[in-house]
Design a protein around this motif. Structure first.
Motif, short mmCIF file in Angstrom:
data_model
loop_
_atom_site.label_atom_id
_atom_site.label_comp_id
_atom_site.label_asym_id
_atom_site.label_seq_id
_atom_site.Cartn_x
_atom_site.Cartn_y
_atom_site.Cartn_z
N ALA A 134 0.83 -1.21 0.00
CA ALA A 134 0.00 0.00 0.00
C ALA A 134 0.86 1.25 0.00
O ALA A 134 2.09 1.19 0.05
CB ALA A 134 -0.94 -0.01 1.20
N ASN A 135 0.18 2.39 -0.06
CA ASN A 135 0.83 3.71 -0.02
C ASN A 135 1.77 3.92 -1.21
O ASN A 135 2.76 4.65 -1.11
CB ASN A 135 1.60 3.91 1.29
N TRP A 136 1.48 3.27 -2.33
CA TRP A 136 2.33 3.46 -3.50
C TRP A 136 2.03 4.85 -4.09
O TRP A 136 0.89 5.23 -4.26
CB TRP A 136 2.07 2.39 -4.55
N THR B 174 -2.26 1.90 -4.27
CA THR B 174 -2.15 3.32 -3.94
C THR B 174 -3.00 3.71 -2.73
O THR B 174 -3.02 4.88 -2.34
CB THR B 174 -2.57 4.20 -5.13
N ASP C 297 -4.28 4.12 1.19
CA ASP C 297 -3.61 4.43 2.45
C ASP C 297 -4.63 4.44 3.57
O ASP C 297 -5.78 4.03 3.39
CB ASP C 297 -2.86 5.77 2.37
N TYR C 298 -4.22 4.90 4.74
CA TYR C 298 -5.10 4.86 5.91
C TYR C 298 -5.76 6.21 6.16
O TYR C 298 -6.29 6.47 7.22
CB TYR C 298 -4.30 4.45 7.15
N SER C 299 -5.75 7.10 5.17
CA SER C 299 -6.28 8.44 5.39
C SER C 299 -7.78 8.42 5.72
O SER C 299 -8.28 9.31 6.39
CB SER C 299 -6.04 9.31 4.15
N TYR D 51 0.50 -2.70 4.71
CA TYR D 51 -0.12 -1.38 4.63
C TYR D 51 0.47 -0.48 5.70
O TYR D 51 1.08 -0.93 6.67
CB TYR D 51 -1.64 -1.48 4.81
N GLY D 52 0.30 0.81 5.51
CA GLY D 52 0.83 1.77 6.46
C GLY D 52 -0.27 2.42 7.27
O GLY D 52 -1.42 2.54 6.81
N THR D 53 0.06 2.84 8.48
CA THR D 53 -0.91 3.56 9.31
C THR D 53 -0.14 4.45 10.28
O THR D 53 1.09 4.54 10.22
CB THR D 53 -1.84 2.60 10.05
N ASN E 136 4.63 7.05 11.04
CA ASN E 136 3.91 5.97 10.38
C ASN E 136 4.57 4.63 10.63
O ASN E 136 5.79 4.56 10.83
CB ASN E 136 3.84 6.24 8.88
N SER F 160 4.40 0.28 9.42
CA SER F 160 3.94 -0.71 8.45
C SER F 160 3.42 -1.92 9.22
O SER F 160 4.01 -2.35 10.21
CB SER F 160 5.07 -1.13 7.52
#
Length: 449
Positions: free
Chosen positions: A8-10, A42, A44-46, A64-66, A288, A290
């Motif tokens: 994620a977060n690409w 692409t 994310d955790y927004s 994934y990132g958070t 952040n 992972s």
């Protein structure tokens, strides 16, 4: 026969520099690990609700990132895989400072997250507006505020001399609460604490909290320095700054994005320590992490950490790191972007306070490259990176994003109502946070026991 992982977060085309860098790292990764196929995600955790919906439908990417604030919530929801064994086998577990690692652990002592970036809050100022307002020292440098009282006074001078808002306090999207923390801690506020019985208690119904609200109120009603739009989020605040309609705002890092995406003249930028309050100078630490989706096989988890190593997010530098870094810095300089002399935001602090982060393992070669391609006046960043008398504090451990939301409402209230009852607002907000967010955590813990 390939092992497939999704990351994620690409970055997208809206972040061309980062996209180019990541594609370069991916090419190196593919050459070294041809048996692993990386799918670019692409997401994310927004959007927390969207994340939860994906998780419930088992549609999360492999890694994934958070945010730091969401680790415990995600662990308790069952959406994170135990990565302890992989960290130990790669020698990462022991390299992590126990205090820092604890933030990434569940109640079972297992590790479910790996921190890959961190920041400390500072104050971003527009040097050009300070000069227009006559706020300069004898040597021509900007006369920057050392205390919150000075911040308000300087903001008022800027507003009177230039007509531009001196300082902005966001109040939506949880951004208000996020920024509010820095001021509140400096006024002596404690938000939550864990009692001897293990239960969490909201304790910010206090004179210190009321005084912080009063300071925010004064920015609007006494000094008249905040923007007319009282419902700003961080992105809207950045827009004002980029258009020279704002002189000062809190920022998590020296703003490359301000130059690259908002067309801010890099020579106007100055980044300093957060001001000092009655109880000291407090800068919020955030960042952040992972996490790996659950369930994920050990083989795929190992592949995720091979990828993390390839992009430089582990304590081991990837192949050709210096060559890739120099190419990137050279391109940034040629495009007129911000390249400041190398500093790890936590280098000085971590060495003296026993925290840990991959950036502490730096080399003279990396520093020399940043010095070689620097595009900014070093004096504009020295104050921040000195860390002089700065206490860096991690975000609140329980329901922090929910607390931010409640603080947003407090900020909106005092900015809109000159005669707001601050004592009542403090009491009601503290009680609501206890009732709606901490009590459920306490009750869930009792039931599990």
């Amino acid at each position: 026969g390939k092992l497939t992982i999704s990351i994620a977060n690409w970055p997208t085309e809206t972040s061309p520099e980062r996209l180019k860098t990541m594609e370069g790292y991916l090419t190196q990764f593919n050459e070294k690990y041809p048996d692993v196929n990386v799918v670019k995600d692409t997401g994310d955790y927004s959007d927390a609700k969207a994340f939860t919906m994906k998780a419930a439908a088992n549609q999360l990417p492999t890694m994934y990132g958070t945010h730091f604030t969401e680790i415990q919530k995600i662990i308790k929801s069952g959406y994170a895989a135990d990565i302890t064994d992989v960290l130990k086998e790669r020698g990462i577990y022991d390299a992590m400072n126990p205090d820092f690692r604890k933030l990434c652990e569940g109640e079972d002592g297992k590790v479910y997250a790996y921190a890959n970036s961190a920041y400390a809050m500072g104050l971003n100022i527009n040097k050009a507006l300070f000069r227009q307002a006559g706020l300069v020292n004898e040597d021509g440098t900007a006369k920057v505020p050392d205390t919150y009282e000075e911040l308000a006074e300087y903001a008022k001078i800027i507003k009177e001399k230039t007509g531009v808002s001196g300082f902005a306090m966001p109040s939506t999207s949880n951004d208000g609460g996020w920024h509010f923390m820095n001021i509140a801690w400096s006024y002596g506020v404690t938000f939550e604490r864990q009692n001897a019985d293990g239960n969490w208690e909201a304790v910010f119904n206090s004179p210190e909290f009321v005084n912080t609200l009063k300071y925010i109120s004064d920015l609007r009603w006494k000094y008249n320095v905040v923007p007319d739009n009282l419902y700003l989020d961080y992105k809207a605040m950045v827009k004002l700054y980029s258009n020279d309609r704002l002189a000062m705002f809190f920022c998590p890092a020296p703003g490359q994005t301000l130059v690259e995406y908002e067309n801010v003249d890099k020579d106007k930028l100055m980044f300093i320590r957060v001001p000092k309050g009655p109880k000291g100078r407090y800068a919020q630490m955030g960042g952040n992490v992972s996490m790996v989706m659950k369930p994920t096989s050990k083989e795929k988890t190992e592949a995720c950490f091979k990828y993390m190593e390839a992009i430089g997010n582990l304590p081991v530098k990837p192949d050709n790191y210096l060559e890739t870094l120099e190419k990137s810095l050279k391109e940034q300089k040629e495009k007129g972007l911000v390249v400041s002399p190398y500093h790890s935001q936590f280098e000085q602090y971590l060495k003296t306070n026993k925290w840990s982060n991959r950036d502490i393992d730096i080399t003279d070669d990396i520093k020399k490259l940043y010095e070689k391609y620097s595009t900014v006046d070093k004096k504009s960043y020295e104050d921040f990176y000195s860390y002089e008398d700065v206490t860096i504090s991690p975000e609140e451990p329980i329901a922090c994003q929910d607390l931010y939301h409640l603080l947003d409402v407090c900020i909106q209230t005092v900015l809109n109502d000159k005669n707001a009852n601050l004592e009542k607002l403090a009491e009601e907000t503290c009680n609501k946070f206890q009732r709606e967010y901490l009590d459920p955590v306490n009750n869930a813990k009792k039931q599990s026991q």
